[in-house]
Design a protein around this motif. Structure first.
Motif, PDB file in Angstrom:
ATOM      1  N   GLY A   1       2.031 -12.115  11.144  1.00  0.00           N
ATOM      2  CA  GLY A   1       2.288 -11.129  12.182  1.00  0.00           C
ATOM      3  C   GLY A   1       1.258 -11.198  13.294  1.00  0.00           C
ATOM      4  O   GLY A   1       1.612 -11.166  14.481  1.00  0.00           O
ATOM      5  N   ARG A   2       0.005 -11.258  12.929  1.00  0.00           N
ATOM      6  CA  ARG A   2      -1.046 -11.329  13.953  1.00  0.00           C
ATOM      7  C   ARG A   2      -0.929 -12.611  14.771  1.00  0.00           C
ATOM      8  O   ARG A   2      -1.117 -12.593  15.989  1.00  0.00           O
ATOM      9  N   ALA A   3      -0.594 -13.696  14.107  1.00  0.00           N
ATOM     10  CA  ALA A   3      -0.457 -14.968  14.821  1.00  0.00           C
ATOM     11  C   ALA A   3       0.688 -14.929  15.825  1.00  0.00           C
ATOM     12  O   ALA A   3       0.653 -15.623  16.849  1.00  0.00           O
ATOM     13  N   SER A   4       1.690 -14.092  15.548  1.00  0.00           N
ATOM     14  CA  SER A   4       2.846 -13.995  16.451  1.00  0.00           C
ATOM     15  C   SER A   4       2.636 -12.938  17.533  1.00  0.00           C
ATOM     16  O   SER A   4       3.528 -12.687  18.334  1.00  0.00           O
ATOM     17  N   GLY A   5       1.456 -12.281  17.540  1.00  0.00           N
ATOM     18  CA  GLY A   5       1.166 -11.289  18.565  1.00  0.00           C
ATOM     19  C   GLY A   5       1.635  -9.888  18.239  1.00  0.00           C
ATOM     20  O   GLY A   5       1.792  -9.054  19.140  1.00  0.00           O
ATOM     21  N   MET A   6       1.853  -9.581  16.970  1.00  0.00           N
ATOM     22  CA  MET A   6       2.304  -8.245  16.581  1.00  0.00           C
ATOM     23  C   MET A   6       1.275  -7.199  17.005  1.00  0.00           C
ATOM     24  O   MET A   6       0.072  -7.389  16.849  1.00  0.00           O
ATOM     25  N   ALA A   7       1.750  -6.090  17.558  1.00  0.00           N
ATOM     26  CA  ALA A   7       0.871  -5.004  17.978  1.00  0.00           C
ATOM     27  C   ALA A   7       0.117  -4.444  16.777  1.00  0.00           C
ATOM     28  O   ALA A   7       0.641  -4.403  15.657  1.00  0.00           O
ATOM     29  N   GLU A   8      -1.117  -3.984  17.022  1.00  0.00           N
ATOM     30  CA  GLU A   8      -1.955  -3.530  15.922  1.00  0.00           C
ATOM     31  C   GLU A   8      -1.366  -2.317  15.207  1.00  0.00           C
ATOM     32  O   GLU A   8      -1.557  -2.152  14.003  1.00  0.00           O
ATOM     33  N   GLY A   9      -0.652  -1.462  15.947  1.00  0.00           N
ATOM     34  CA  GLY A   9      -0.010  -0.329  15.286  1.00  0.00           C
ATOM     35  C   GLY A   9       1.014  -0.786  14.262  1.00  0.00           C
ATOM     36  O   GLY A   9       1.136  -0.207  13.180  1.00  0.00           O
ATOM     37  N   LEU A  10       1.756  -1.841  14.584  1.00  0.00           N
ATOM     38  CA  LEU A  10       2.741  -2.382  13.650  1.00  0.00           C
ATOM     39  C   LEU A  10       2.074  -3.132  12.516  1.00  0.00           C
ATOM     40  O   LEU A  10       2.556  -3.127  11.382  1.00  0.00           O
ATOM     41  N   VAL A  11       0.950  -3.795  12.825  1.00  0.00           N
ATOM     42  CA  VAL A  11       0.186  -4.467  11.768  1.00  0.00           C
ATOM     43  C   VAL A  11      -0.287  -3.436  10.746  1.00  0.00           C
ATOM     44  O   VAL A  11      -0.249  -3.681   9.529  1.00  0.00           O
ATOM     45  N   ASP A  12      -0.713  -2.275  11.239  1.00  0.00           N
ATOM     46  CA  ASP A  12      -1.163  -1.219  10.329  1.00  0.00           C
ATOM     47  C   ASP A  12      -0.037  -0.769   9.408  1.00  0.00           C
ATOM     48  O   ASP A  12      -0.246  -0.559   8.208  1.00  0.00           O
ATOM     49  N   ARG A  13       1.169  -0.633   9.946  1.00  0.00           N
ATOM     50  CA  ARG A  13       2.314  -0.252   9.114  1.00  0.00           C
ATOM     51  C   ARG A  13       2.610  -1.317   8.058  1.00  0.00           C
ATOM     52  O   ARG A  13       3.029  -0.994   6.946  1.00  0.00           O
ATOM     53  N   LEU A  14       2.393  -2.556   8.429  1.00  0.00           N
ATOM     54  CA  LEU A  14       2.713  -3.674   7.546  1.00  0.00           C
ATOM     55  C   LEU A  14       1.688  -3.843   6.428  1.00  0.00           C
ATOM     56  O   LEU A  14       2.025  -4.279   5.325  1.00  0.00           O
ATOM     57  N   THR A  15       0.451  -3.502   6.689  1.00  0.00           N
ATOM     58  CA  THR A  15      -0.653  -3.853   5.798  1.00  0.00           C
ATOM     59  C   THR A  15      -0.653  -3.055   4.493  1.00  0.00           C
ATOM     60  O   THR A  15      -0.501  -1.838   4.489  1.00  0.00           O
ATOM     61  N   LEU A  16      -0.830  -3.783   3.386  1.00  0.00           N
ATOM     62  CA  LEU A  16      -1.064  -3.172   2.083  1.00  0.00           C
ATOM     63  C   LEU A  16      -2.444  -3.592   1.586  1.00  0.00           C
ATOM     64  O   LEU A  16      -2.734  -4.775   1.477  1.00  0.00           O
ATOM     65  N   THR A  17      -3.279  -2.623   1.322  1.00  0.00           N
ATOM     66  CA  THR A  17      -4.570  -2.843   0.678  1.00  0.00           C
ATOM     67  C   THR A  17      -4.422  -2.449  -0.789  1.00  0.00           C
ATOM     68  O   THR A  17      -3.415  -1.836  -1.176  1.00  0.00           O
ATOM     69  N   PRO A  18      -5.406  -2.765  -1.626  1.00  0.00           N
ATOM     70  CA  PRO A  18      -5.324  -2.286  -3.014  1.00  0.00           C
ATOM     71  C   PRO A  18      -5.150  -0.766  -3.085  1.00  0.00           C
ATOM     72  O   PRO A  18      -4.417  -0.252  -3.941  1.00  0.00           O
ATOM     73  N   GLU A  19      -5.799  -0.054  -2.162  1.00  0.00           N
ATOM     74  CA  GLU A  19      -5.669   1.403  -2.146  1.00  0.00           C
ATOM     75  C   GLU A  19      -4.255   1.837  -1.780  1.00  0.00           C
ATOM     76  O   GLU A  19      -3.719   2.799  -2.348  1.00  0.00           O
ATOM     77  N   ARG A  20      -3.637   1.131  -0.844  1.00  0.00           N
ATOM     78  CA  ARG A  20      -2.262   1.484  -0.459  1.00  0.00           C
ATOM     79  C   ARG A  20      -1.262   1.113  -1.545  1.00  0.00           C
ATOM     80  O   ARG A  20      -0.264   1.815  -1.743  1.00  0.00           O
ATOM     81  N   VAL A  21      -1.511   0.032  -2.270  1.00  0.00           N
ATOM     82  CA  VAL A  21      -0.642  -0.294  -3.407  1.00  0.00           C
ATOM     83  C   VAL A  21      -0.751   0.804  -4.457  1.00  0.00           C
ATOM     84  O   VAL A  21       0.260   1.251  -5.024  1.00  0.00           O
ATOM     85  N   ALA A  22      -1.977   1.247  -4.718  1.00  0.00           N
ATOM     86  CA  ALA A  22      -2.168   2.344  -5.677  1.00  0.00           C
ATOM     87  C   ALA A  22      -1.456   3.611  -5.200  1.00  0.00           C
ATOM     88  O   ALA A  22      -0.891   4.360  -6.012  1.00  0.00           O
ATOM     89  N   ALA A  23      -1.455   3.833  -3.880  1.00  0.00           N
ATOM     90  CA  ALA A  23      -0.810   5.031  -3.337  1.00  0.00           C
ATOM     91  C   ALA A  23       0.701   4.976  -3.519  1.00  0.00           C
ATOM     92  O   ALA A  23       1.328   6.004  -3.850  1.00  0.00           O
ATOM     93  N   VAL A  24       1.315   3.815  -3.303  1.00  0.00           N
ATOM     94  CA  VAL A  24       2.773   3.747  -3.480  1.00  0.00           C
ATOM     95  C   VAL A  24       3.134   3.840  -4.957  1.00  0.00           C
ATOM     96  O   VAL A  24       4.193   4.379  -5.312  1.00  0.00           O
ATOM     97  N   ALA A  25       2.262   3.339  -5.833  1.00  0.00           N
ATOM     98  CA  ALA A  25       2.501   3.516  -7.261  1.00  0.00           C
ATOM     99  C   ALA A  25       2.411   4.986  -7.639  1.00  0.00           C
ATOM    100  O   ALA A  25       3.230   5.501  -8.413  1.00  0.00           O
TER     101      ALA A  25
END
Length: 430
Positions: free
Chosen positions: A68-92
């Motif tokens: 996404g970043r390589a294709s020029g995706m806006a940072e707001g959209l990158v934030d929506r896309l990103t999963l960290t270990p903490e975000r995986v734990a949150a969806v679980a």
């Protein structure tokens, strides 16, 4: 845009959707027989499996984020896309929260006994097969699967191509957890392919019971326009905060800044701030300074621009388009209004029907605002960020509906059901 006729679609895409829908339908017939305990056990198993596979999910997500970043995706959209270990734990955790919620299936909506002795009741039942079309937000993949399972529905998921690797990993983990529980993996399906695959899903009337789009205005409009399957429209969020002349200014400052900056890439973030003209001397420069200091680009009308100019606060002149823009970023339109009537008129002209907020200590002004604003959610002295299924106590939401039929506002488990009438008699004839 007219819906694409089936004859114009790639036969391979039609076959792919038909296969997914057929298997989902069979799975839905098994889901409807499950007890609440069965479904809750499955949800916990899915959550545990996601926790165990966190590293693999994050690795898959990293591929998507880098692409996404390589294709020029806006940072707001990158934030929506990103999963960290903490975000995986949150969806679980969200899946476990869904398990703790009441099961809507078989809930009696209303009932009575007629004079002739017939007993009638209206009960909630699953929709059946639900297609979910959304953008690059991997948390939606998990939320939709979990809410679908709890409400007895099989789901066909079509996430944005930017999250392709992440969605494959998430769906694989959840399907494996279902199989381990002895339940049909096809309760969760992932649709891949190009635009023809999406159009095949939209035109799979009779095979799919409901389509729910979740994303930007373009995606939602395409789904609403092209689908022959019934659609629940989730809308964009051009949300306003109006600071009234009778506002508590400390509350107003905190609410305006939170509504814009807490998480600007989501639909319940505020996009427009309206300030009563009596507050331009002290409050307006203060809130503009706070917003600017948080990195917000301010699109101002002439009066707000003058206040910003006098205080040395960077700003740009608002265009006509700015008042209708869902920025999903650290940008905000700011205007000065003469009174509550002017604020209501502005909101009527530009609202998306999502969430509107007033900050005031005047109860009559608050009543007028809640009565006259036509939106799915109306806030009084609270941030627009609270329009959320989790914040409302519903658990993870499937979307926020801005339409007026069947569901409006945050949609959770009850909104994923329909009803049937059950009539029991003892030989009565008419």
């Amino acid at each position: 845009m007219a819906a694409a006729p089936l004859s114009s679609l790639d036969p391979a895409d039609i076959e792919r959707v038909t296969d997914l829908a057929t298997r989902a339908r069979e799975a839905s017939r098994r889901l409807v027989l499950l007890s609440r305990a069965d479904k809750d056990d499955a949800l916990h198993a899915m959550a545990d499996a996601l926790d165990a596979a966190s590293a693999d999910v994050v690795a898959a997500n990293t591929e998507d984020v880098e692409r996404g970043r390589a294709s020029g995706m806006a940072e707001g959209l990158v934030d929506r896309l990103t999963l960290t270990p903490e975000r995986v734990a949150a969806v679980a955790t969200a899946l476990r929260d869904i398990a703790a919620l009441p099961d809507p299936v078989d809930e009696v909506v209303r009932g009575s006994t007629l004079a002739n002795g017939l007993q009638i009741r209206q009960v909630r039942v699953p929709m059946g097969v639900v297609g979910m079309i959304y953008e690059a937000r991997p948390n939606v993949t998990v939320d939709a699967a979990g809410l679908g399972l709890k409400s007895g529905n099989a789901v066909i998921l079509r996430g944005g191509s930017a999250a392709q690797s992440t969605n494959r990993a998430l769906v694989s983990v959840m399907r494996g957890a279902l199989e381990a529980q002895g339940l049909p993996a096809d309760a969760i399906g992932l649709l891949e392919g190009g635009r023809d695959a999406v159009r095949a899903l939209l035109t799979a009337r009779g095979q799919v019971d409901l389509i729910i789009p979740r994303g930007g205005a373009g995606l939602i409009q395409t789904v609403v326009t092209e689908s022959t399957v019934p659609v629940i429209e989730t809308g964009v969020g051009n949300c306003h905060v109006y600071v009234d002349s009778a506002a508590d200014l400390d509350k107003a400052l905190a609410i305006a800044v939170n509504a814009k900056t807490h998480r600007p890439s989501v639909c319940n973030a505020a996009e427009t701030l309206l300030v009563h003209e009596s507050l331009t001397g002290e409050f307006l420069p203060k809130v503009l300074a706070e917003l600017s200091g948080a990195g917000v680009t301010l699109h101002t009308d002439p009066a707000a621009g003058s206040a910003a100019e006098a205080a040395g606060i960077p700003h740009v002149a608002a265009t006509d388009e700015d008042w209708d823009t869902e920025y999903l970023a650290l940008e905000m339109a700011v205007g000065v209004v003469a009174d509550l009537d002017a604020a209501l008129a502005h909101i009527r002209a530009h609202t998306s029907g999502h969430t509107e907020a007033i900050v005031t200590e005047d109860r009559s002004a608050a009543r007028r605002f809640t009565t006259e604003v036509d939106a799915a959610a109306v806030m009084v002295n609270a941030s627009t960020r609270f329009t959320d299924g989790g914040e409302f106590g519903f658990g993870a939401e499937i979307g926020i509906s801005t339409q007026k039929l069947h569901a409006r506002g945050p949609m959770a488990l009850p909104e994923l059901t329909t009803t049937k009438w059950i009539v029991e008699g003892d030989g009565q004839i008419r």
